[in-house]
Design an enzyme around this catalytic site. Structure first.
Site, PDB file in Angstrom:
ATOM      1  N   ASP A  13      48.635  60.555  38.861  1.00  0.00           N
ATOM      2  CA  ASP A  13      47.758  60.215  39.954  1.00  0.00           C
ATOM      3  C   ASP A  13      46.655  61.273  39.970  1.00  0.00           C
ATOM      4  OD1 ASP A  13      46.888  59.156  42.386  1.00  0.00           O
ATOM      5  OD2 ASP A  13      47.962  60.725  43.459  1.00  0.00           O
ATOM      6  N   ASP A  68      51.748  62.162  44.214  1.00  0.00           N
ATOM      7  CA  ASP A  68      52.106  62.849  45.448  1.00  0.00           C
ATOM      8  C   ASP A  68      52.163  61.919  46.648  1.00  0.00           C
ATOM      9  OD1 ASP A  68      49.336  62.413  45.519  1.00  0.00           O
ATOM     10  OD2 ASP A  68      49.128  63.954  47.049  1.00  0.00           O
ATOM     11  N   ASP A 105      51.948  56.212  44.914  1.00  0.00           N
ATOM     12  CA  ASP A 105      52.479  56.508  43.591  1.00  0.00           C
ATOM     13  C   ASP A 105      53.956  56.164  43.456  1.00  0.00           C
ATOM     14  OD1 ASP A 105      49.990  57.685  42.990  1.00  0.00           O
ATOM     15  OD2 ASP A 105      50.624  59.492  44.043  1.00  0.00           O
TER      16      ASP A 105
END
Lengths: 1093, 344
Positions: A290, A723, A727
């Site tokens: 990410d 995080d 995700d």
């Protein structure tokens, strides 16, 4: 989960009552306060802001940091107070729960009117409220029906690839077992014969069926079963237990307690949430990362600028630092003493600070630069009007960073009224003088993604009319005035932009233009006309803006750093050297994503970039026609064409040896079609050939789809790191999911297999822990395989000598304790402590990791080699001991019996197998000595006791006194010296030859560093390199940056529209604007921005 | 394990989650890191070679100093008339089983000379056979009724009396006997102390006497003197220590006088035991012993082979080291240096 116990205000009897989230029901009317998270998908009814507008942050969903606007329907604006809200009566009709974050269709039936609802009124769970005191909303979807949860996937149970391969090995062993039993059983059926009178096989009485020659088939069957129990030791049952133990200790003691992965700022150690996947960490080939919060800190900082052809700013970006370090230099992080440290401002150059700019070659240009920063923006000041305490509310952090920069340069923007901007200017007329200046704002030509620029027309107190403009370099350069000086600056600034861009900085060009009052007046009329037109107003406004945004004079450019997490480029570089491919999957827009890819060194200008984007003119044209089916068909064809083209090109590069590295950038919409089964293979082929891949504007589900495409399609081992809640599905889809811990959000961590505080710890986690775990588990598995096979084969050879009767060679106890006591502990010690090279070397030579990716240590070839040695050793054990069986064994002429021979053989097996373990160790600690010595000792202690006693029970005393008989003979000791040596001889030759002529990489590294004391101290590694002054280091680093004519200049600015943002403040009605989320999602009318050639 | 707490000052701030440094958890345990360099390989092989060849020579020498003479007699003691009907010959009570072989001693043999009988194709290690005994019954008079595992040789057919010793092993006790006659020497065979002492002391009871032995229809082998306790029946004890392989020797007795070269010895064999049925051969073995036992050239040879191969390997490695040297820790051998641009 504790998150569902958070409290939320719900309307009950005209009052707000606090109840936990989990008690929320569809239809509840709730109040969400500023900075609060939405507990469910809500329909926005009212906001404390005028016009029913509220601002939300969607970073958890798509990673985007700029605020989005949601606007309630006009009919519901008034339901702000509890009293009023309790009067709300209406009916909501809406679609079924689904996972599309950017669409919503429904109707609100209120006062007998049917009002259409759009995504514009929907507040999704996972987002949070910003810049709004509170909002009132109705719950539409709760819990698992919320859109963010619909994006989540079932939690998969994960097993490591190595374990799955281990299953295959076990199956092979079962097959081997069956074969051995089959051979034995056939032999038995053939052997049984009445002629062996001493066996009494002719007996037809009970209990003789097993060896009844008259029914050989039954003999076959029964012997089969006997042999299965006899040879069952070939299946290493205790292997699974041992592996679980090893992994548990590895994760709880090694990973969780590693000081190298402890982040002191957030007080977060690493956390292994499962112990199943340790060795999987050693084989990862693809990392899906990410962006926001993982690679970047979600923090924009003014970093550098170019004014009038001069670069200012001494900062060194992470990427430059990495480059310099690679070239063996150490960059000193000495900030000059007067450097200002502020969030959003990371600029250090004394030449511009505290009025020093007055002495620069172009003080006037500097002045315009600062004014442009201070005036041309859409930021709101908040709080006390002092430089220290003021807070800026900006729709994007970039904007705030620019205004903060102006403040630090001495142009302090402190107040905004609907018509003026007040700036406290220092050092303008002469050094040290501070004056408050009020600029009248005449027009704001707002930012949108088509225009990619923003202009403000302002009137100086002295009546001068100036237009300030900032925007993407492409659009600004088109509109610059010609002129010699300007041309020169243009050229130099262009170079600077490229420099900034390739360092991953986000750039904006600043320009200005003095306006003649007459010219302005005539233009302003047109502007007002356009502004009040009823249809196509936007288009007309854009056209009018074009009329005045020309003949600009370039001031310079700014460079904002999308602050990376510490050590990210270095870590990425390390991981890439380790043969890991890193893909960035982000919800952000394409420009931002590319920028970060540059900043992380994932993409550089030497790479061939393939960009597959839905923002082409052709696609936009079709989209404007609005026929969904046609759009889909068209985009699909377009994507297919693009893919084919890229693939062909990629293959041509691939065949030529020295072709450039490839990079693929694809956006979410194209990805949607590219993931279609018919195109998937092509996409996979293309992306696997690419060095790095960037997917932008992808939904959480698409992240997961991309991950599983590589996982299943390419059968590579994948790792996802992220995080946020967006995700989660990707983390679950990958072989290994990593969550970034230490931040507020816990969803990613809860879904992950490992949690680390910083992206850079990935290097430790993979290269050190993962690699070691992989090596260790491989060794453990192979060794278990070897020791059980060797042991069982000696038994197998014996079977041939017993008329295939299934007679045990070893005593029952020997057989049961072999795995449990005599050979159990040392292998666990190896699984815990074996280290081929130290952790610092593991990171210094990341290429070592490729051995794991290629699965060098657990291939069938390796298994075959060990199987060969097993067979060889077992033959040595059995035949050495049995060939010498015939003659007398001591000077008294006495002869050994079966149990003497078997105990002799077993002793040899135990000693050899334990010594063999020492031969596979790369590092031998005292625990190795203790466990290996202890295991052998345990055997002797056991046999001394076991053969020393005779029990009163009705059992065969086969082993009685055997060991004492053995030990009373010379022969025993001679054999004890001979058999292990003969058995290990071949292994030793193999190891010597292998190491000398076909060395593994780790063996070379071991040799290179053989004389070093191990505790190199991990920090020490960073110390290598010459000491350079910061200036030298910087110039060197910059000179090392790719100098090829760059096409990337790093524009990635985004800002919400001025009008809607300030509508409230200005008291002017502004209809909802085009840039809101729904619109963004559909990706309409967003022009391609010029990163491409 | 020495624990160096890097955070020595107990901080007042709230609980730090910083892991405590231990050598164990930081995987920093002191360790010996052996690297199998050619030096090590050559040294190891040389040491093994130097160590094993003398041991091998000694062992081989010891084995060679053993004098051994082997006679196969199952064929020689079969009268030619029964050549095709050996089974009926051996099973008949009427045939003359005595057979005499003349032996001229070829090498001098020093007393004690051990006499073994050797059988082959005889599966004393067959599962059915190995377990067909009852150790309890053998050592304990009170347990003579313990007949577990002994079927079918557990009880007498008619009276259902327990057989002591029961089971197939005892039942098939070898019953060939040998006598040795010579002109000028008295060759008595000492049959004492031919079994392992531990067996005699603990596994066979001194108050357990044979009972109902060989009383069933089928007689498997020798009969036992019912007045001698089992612990003194050394032939039985020797026989009941089942052999590991289908070819085995058992100690029959020892001759306690030296045999000189060219001594003429007449061996009188009572050829009773039936191996004709399953095609097993019978041999008679005379052997002297040394410290490591009887004639056993295999161990010495194996030592010599291991030692010789080690020396050979050591020399080969030295040669290879000279012919194709590889500098220790040469980075150019790293895979990513060997094929540039490795990551693809």
């Amino acid at each position: 989960m504790s998150i569902n116990n958070n409290m939320i205000d719900v309307l009950q009897d005209q009052k707000w009552e606090s109840i936990p989230w989990k008690k929320l029901q569809v239809g509840d009317i709730i109040k969400v306060k500023q900075d609060g998270f939405f507990p469910a998908d809500l329909l926005l009814l009212a906001s404390t802001n005028a016009d029913g507008v509220c601002y939300i942050e969607t970073a958890n969903l798509d990673g985007e940091t700029n605020l989005k606007i949601r606007k309630a329907l006009e009919k519901t604006w008034d339901y702000v107070t509890p009293e009023k809200a309790s009067e709300f009566k209406g009916e909501i009709q809406c679609e079924q729960p689904n996972n599309s974050l950017y669409t919503f269709t429904g109707n609100l039936l209120i006062q007998k009117q049917t009002l259409p609802l759009s995504p514009n009124q929907i507040l999704l769970r996972g987002c949070s409220l910003r810049n709004t005191e509170y909002i009132v909303g109705v719950v539409i979807f709760t819990g698992h029906e919320t859109k963010v949860m619909m994006n989540a996937m079932n939690v998969p149970s994960k097993r490591s690839t190595l374990e799955r391969k281990l299953d295959k090995l076990i199956l092979t062993l079962f097959a081997t077992l069956f074969m051995m039993c089959f051979i034995g059983a056939i032999g038995s059926a053939i052997f049984v014969n009445k002629k062996y009178f001493y066996l009494h096989l002719d007996s037809s009485e009970k209990g003789s069926a097993q060896f009844n020659p008259r029914n050989r088939f039954l003999v076959f069957l029964l012997t089969m079963f006997t042999l299965i129990t006899l040879y069952s030791t070939i299946i290493p049952i205790s292997l699974y237990v041992s592996i679980e133990m090893i992994k548990f200790i590895q994760s709880t003691q090694f990973i969780n307690k590693d000081l190298c992965m402890y982040h002191s700022e957030t007080n977060t150690p690493a956390l292994a949430r499962t112990s199943n996947l340790n060795e999987e960490l050693g084989q990862v080939e693809y990392i899906f990362s990410d962006k926001t919060g993982t690679l970047t800190r979600n923090l924009m900082e003014f970093f550098k600028c170019s004014i009038g052809g001069e670069v200012y700013g001494n900062g060194v970006t992470e990427i430059e630092r990495g480059l310099a370090e690679r070239n063996g230099m150490k960059i000193d992080e000495n900030k000059s003493a007067n450097a200002v440290q502020e969030r959003g401002f990371n600029f250090d150059d004394a030449r511009l600070m505290r009025g020093a700019w007055r002495n620069e070659p172009n003080p006037d240009v500097c002045k315009e630069f600062f004014r442009c920063l201070a005036i041309c923006h859409t930021v709101l000041p908040e709080g006390e009007e002092s430089p220290e305490k003021i807070k800026y509310q900006a729709a994007s952090p970039d904007e705030a960073a620019l205004v903060i920069a102006a403040k630090n340069f001495g142009f302090f923007f402190y107040r905004r009224t609907p018509t003026t901007i007040n700036v406290r200017e220092s050092h303008v007329e002469k050094m040290g003088k501070i004056q408050d200046v009020s600029y009248e704002i005449l027009n704001v030509l707002e930012f949108n993604s088509t225009r990619k620029r923003q202009s403000v027309v302002c009137r100086y107190p002295d009546g001068r009319l100036v237009l300030y403009c900032k925007g993407a370099d492409t659009v600004i350069y088109e509109r610059l005035a010609d002129g010699n000086t300007n041309n020169n600056i243009k050229k130099v600034t262009r170079e600077h932009l490229e420099l900034f861009g390739s360092a991953g900085l986000r750039t904006l060009c600043l320009a200005y233009k003095e306006l003649h009052p007459d010219v302005y007046e005539s233009w302003n009329e047109k502007f007002i006309q356009a502004k009040s037109s009823l249809n196509d107003r936007e288009k007309k406004l854009d056209e009018v803006a074009e009329l005045i945004e020309n003949d600009l004079i370039l001031i310079g450019s700014t460079a904002i750093e999308d602050k990376l997490q510490e050590g990210v480029p270095a870590c990425i570089e390390t991981l890439q050297r380790a043969g890991i491919k890193i893909w960035v999957l982000t919800g952000d827009k394409i420009e931002t994503a590319i920028n970060i890819a540059y900043a992380c060194n994932l993409i550089n200008n030497e790479m061939k970039q393939f960009v597959i984007s839905s923002e082409t003119d052709a696609i936009r044209e079709v989209e404007d026609r609005g026929d969904q089916v046609e759009i889909a068909r068209f985009i699909k064809d377009e994507v297919k064409r693009e893919l084919k083209k890229c693939l062909e090109e990629a293959e041509s590069y691939f065949h030529s040896l020295s072709g450039p590295k490839l990079a693929l950038v694809i956006d979410g919409k194209c990805l949607m079609y590219a993931l279609d089964p018919s195109l998937r293979v092509m996409l996979l082929n293309l992306s696997l050939n690419c060095h790095s891949v960037v997917c932008c504007r992808v939904s959480p589900l698409q992240k997961a789809q991309v991950t599983s495409m590589v996982k299943k399609g390419a059968r590579k081992i994948t790792l996802s790191i992220g995080d946020g809640a967006n995700d989660v599905s990707m983390i679950q889809a990958a072989h290994v999911g990593i969550g970034i811990s230490g931040m507020e959000g816990m969803q990613a961590v809860m879904a992950s297999d490992f949690a680390i505080a910083q992206f850079r710890y990935l290097a430790d986690l993979l290269l050190v822990h993962g690699r070691w775990s992989y090596l260790r588990i491989c060794k453990v598995v192979i060794y278990f395989f070897y020791k059980n096979l060797t042991f069982t084969l000696t038994q197998f050879w014996f079977t041939f000598q017993t008329g295939f009767s299934g007679q045990r060679f070893y005593d029952d106890w020997f057989q049961s304790l072999y795995n449990v006591i005599f050979t159990a502990l040392p292998v666990i010690i190896v699984g815990l402590f074996d280290k081929d090279v130290s952790s610092s070397l593991s990171k210094k030579y990341p290429e070592l990791y490729m051995e794991g990716i290629k699965n060098v240590f657990f291939k069938w070839k390796v298994v075959a080699i060990w199987a060969f040695f097993s067979v060889y050793q077992s033959l040595i054990f059995f035949y050495f001991v049995s060939t010498t069986n015939l003659s007398a064994k001591n000077s008294a002429g006495k002869i050994f019996g079966l149990w003497d021979v078997s105990t002799m053989a077993f002793t040899c097996v135990v000693i050899t197998v334990n010594l063999r373990l020492l031969m596979i160790c790369n590092s031998i600690t005292r625990w190795h000595y203790i466990s290996v010595g202890g295991s052998i000792l345990a055997w002797f202690i056991f046999i001394f006791i076991y053969s020393g006693i005779s029990t009163p029970y009705d059992r065969q005393e086969n082993i009685y006194f055997v060991i004492y008989v053995l030990m009373s003979t010379f022969y025993f000791y001679i054999m004890l010296l001979l058999v292990p040596a003969a058995a290990l001889f071949c292994d030793f030759v193999y190891q010597g030859v292998q190491r000398w002529f076909f060395p593994y990489d780790y063996q070379i590294i071991q040799e290179m560093h053989r004389d070093e004391v191990d505790n190199t101290g991990r920090a020490q590694l960073l110390e290598v390199g010459n000491q350079l002054t910061p200036a030298e280091a910087r110039s060197y680093a910059i000179s090392q940056l790719p100098r090829e004519l760059s096409k990337h200049t790093g524009f990635a600015f985004d800002s919400p529209g001025y009008e809607s943002f300030f509508a409230a403040q200005l008291g002017v009605y502004a209809p909802p604007k085009a840039w809101d989320v729904a619109r963004r999602a559909s990706m309409r009318s967003k022009p391609k921005i010029g990163h491409k050639k | 394990m020495d624990i160096k707490d890097e955070e020595s000052a107990p901080s007042s701030k709230k609980a730090s989650k910083k892991p405590i440094y231990t050598q164990f958890s930081q995987q920093d345990l002191p360790a010996w890191k052996p690297i199998l360099t050619p030096g090590w390989v050559i040294a190891t092989f040389s040491v093994v070679g130097i160590l094993y060849i003398p041991i091998g020579l000694l062992t081989l020498f010891a084995s060679e100093s053993v004098e051994e003479a082997i006679f196969r007699y199952d064929d020689r003691c079969l009268p030619p008339s029964y050549a095709h009907n050996a089974n009926s010959y051996i099973q008949s009570d009427d045939t003359n089983k005595t057979c005499t072989i003349k032996w001229t001693v070829e090498h001098e043999m020093e007393a004690p000379i051990y006499i073994y009988y050797q059988l082959d194709n005889y599966y004393q290690n067959h599962r059915r056979y190995v377990k067909s005994r009852n150790d309890m019954q053998l050592r304990n008079k009170a347990a003579e009724g313990d007949l577990g595992n002994c079927f079918p040789e557990d009880k007498t057919t008619d009276t259902n009396q327990p057989i002591v010793p029961c089971g197939l092993i005892a039942w098939s006790l070898f019953n060939d006997t040998y006598r040795f006659l010579t002109s000028n020497k008295d060759l008595t065979v000492n049959k004492k102390n031919i079994a392992w002492g531990s067996d005699q002391r603990s596994k066979f009871g001194s108050n357990v006497y044979p009972k109902n032995f060989q009383s069933r229809d089928l007689i498997g082998g020798a009969k036992l003197n019912e007045s001698i306790p089992l612990s003194q029946q050394e032939d039985l004890i020797v026989w009941m220590r089942s052999a590991a392989l289908p070819t085995f020797r058992k100690l029959y007795g020892k001759i306690e006088t030296d045999l000189e070269m060219n001594d003429e010895i007449e061996i009188v064999i009572e050829n009773n035991y039936n191996t004709y049925l399953f095609g097993g051969r019978k041999r008679l073995v005379f052997s002297t012993t040394t410290l490591i036992g009887g004639k056993n050239p295999f161990v010495g040879t194996a030592y010599l082979i291991v030692g010789g191969l080690s020396l050979f390997c050591a020399i080969t490695f030295i040669l290879l080291y000279v012919i194709k040297p590889r500098p220790l820790g040469d980075p150019s051998y790293l895979s990513w240096n060997r094929n540039p641009g490795g990551i693809k």
